[in-house]
Design an enzyme around this catalytic site. Structure first.
Site, PDB file in Angstrom:
ATOM      1  N   GLU A 120     -67.956  -5.941 -19.375  1.00 11.72           N
ATOM      2  CA  GLU A 120     -66.860  -6.856 -19.015  1.00 11.72           C
ATOM      3  C   GLU A 120     -65.580  -6.490 -19.762  1.00 11.72           C
ATOM      4  O   GLU A 120     -65.668  -6.070 -20.908  1.00 11.72           O
ATOM      5  CB  GLU A 120     -67.273  -8.300 -19.355  1.00 11.72           C
ATOM      6  N   ARG A 140     -76.420 -12.548 -19.830  1.00 17.97           N
ATOM      7  CA  ARG A 140     -75.674 -11.395 -20.333  1.00 17.97           C
ATOM      8  C   ARG A 140     -75.932 -10.212 -19.403  1.00 17.97           C
ATOM      9  O   ARG A 140     -77.077  -9.999 -18.966  1.00 17.97           O
ATOM     10  CB  ARG A 140     -76.143 -11.016 -21.741  1.00 17.97           C
ATOM     11  N   HIS A 181     -67.524 -14.304 -15.658  1.00 18.51           N
ATOM     12  CA  HIS A 181     -68.081 -14.918 -16.883  1.00 18.51           C
ATOM     13  C   HIS A 181     -67.449 -16.290 -17.144  1.00 18.51           C
ATOM     14  O   HIS A 181     -66.814 -16.500 -18.190  1.00 18.51           O
ATOM     15  CB  HIS A 181     -67.880 -13.980 -18.088  1.00 18.51           C
ATOM     16  N   GLY A 222     -85.298 -21.368 -22.096  1.00 15.92           N
ATOM     17  CA  GLY A 222     -84.681 -22.160 -23.165  1.00 15.92           C
ATOM     18  C   GLY A 222     -83.962 -23.361 -22.568  1.00 15.92           C
ATOM     19  O   GLY A 222     -84.299 -23.818 -21.470  1.00 15.92           O
TER      20      GLY A 222
END
Ligand code: 8YV
Length: 308
Positions: A256, A227, A274, A148
């Site tokens: 997380e 992810r 993250h 993407g």
């Protein structure tokens, strides 16, 4: 009409929202507080990590908009939102560069052992001799799972490193100059670096499993900036333990903010909390998009960046 903040947001965005709207923070509400306002909540603001369940959506009868501070909306039950006539927006585009930059940074840092090299100096080891040799990045083979916006931005950067790029996705994108390999073990087998750029959610859960890691092989490095759910974390730890892959660079994790101890303190694993989209510049742009979507909804105008 109440705006309910369901997750952590930048202070400036929270301030702006509370100046314009009747803003409540979910974390500060008791069950009875929430029950008292539930009928008036029209907008929920969440982020890339939080979970918005069907049950939660169903408990807010006036809800019309869920605005996600982040591009990934796998935490939101989008089907439930649709069933309840609730629109969902996210923040695509503005964070693409940052995430791609960090992906390249992790690839270089793992392969050139930059973190381990710094520890080597700090622990006083240089006097006793030079640091171990590392592995070259330029010219190597890069496999990208999920081509993407972010995958393509990584591929463009990697092209400047003369890397040979192939990718997998739900389907081939004939407009792209890079080779398509739909089978993940086959993609991993023809990669020195494997980048996880696919969105999270049920459709991609544990896509990178033991078979993919075995195919990546003892010289291969896994990078994940999308992810934690896309990678089978137990399989990853076992592959690292048994040297069936060479290393990993991880910005995201299965649970997380918990990071398994077995992924820490390894010279061949670089971990970040993250933070791929967390620059001042990008967080400002993400905040702007969230605000524009909320403002558009209150003004009865078309949403700026609805999820597809
Ligand atoms: C988070 C992200 O949203 O964009 C995404 O999908 O994962 C991040 O940008 C950000 O950490 C805020 O929670």
């Amino acid at each position: 009409q109440i705006v309910l903040k369901q997750a952590g947001l930048p202070d400036a965005l929270t301030a702006e929202l509370s100046e314009r709207y009747d803003l409540y923070e979910l974390a500060q509400l008791s069950d009875s507080d929430l029950a008292a306002i539930a009928g008036n909540v029209t907008v929920v603001i969440t982020n890339g990590e939080a979970v918005v369940t069907r049950e939660f959506i169903g408990s807010l009868p006036a809800l019309k908009l869920i605005a996600v501070f982040g591009v990934g909306y796998d935490g939101v039950d989008v089907a439930a939102a649709r069933d309840h006539g609730v629109a969902v927006t996210h923040t695509p585009g503005v964070l693409t560069d940052d995430v791609a930059d960090l992906a390249i940074g992790l690839m270089l840092t793992v392969s050139r052992k930059i973190v381990a090299a710094q520890r080597f100096i700090e622990q006083g080891n240089w006097q006793a001799g030079g640091f171990q040799w590392t592995r070259k990045v330029s010219g190597k083979r890069l496999g990208i799972i999920g081509m993407g916006r972010i995958g393509q931005a990584i591929a463009r950067r990697a092209s400047a490193f003369d890397m040979q790029i192939t990718y997998s996705d739900r389907q081939e994108n004939a407009a792209l100059p890079w080779g398509y390999i739909s089978d993940l073990p086959a993609l991993a087998q023809s990669s020195d670096f494997l980048m996880v750029c696919a969105p999270g959610g049920a459709g991609t859960k544990a896509l990178v499993n033991q078979a993919v890691l075995e195919a990546l092989g003892p010289e291969g490095v896994l990078i994940n900036i999308s992810r934690g759910s896309v990678v089978d974390e137990a399989a990853l730890i076992s592959a690292l333990d048994t040297h069936r892959i060479a290393g990993a660079g991880l910005d995201v994790f299965a649970d997380e903010p918990q990071v398994p101890v077995s992924l820490q303190q390894r010279d061949n694993v670089v971990i970040t909390p993250h933070m791929a989209s967390a620059t001042w510049e990008t967080r400002r742009e993400m905040s702007r998009l969230v605000l524009e979507n909320v403002n558009a909804w209150f003004a009865g105008q078309p949403l700026v960046t609805p999820v597809p």
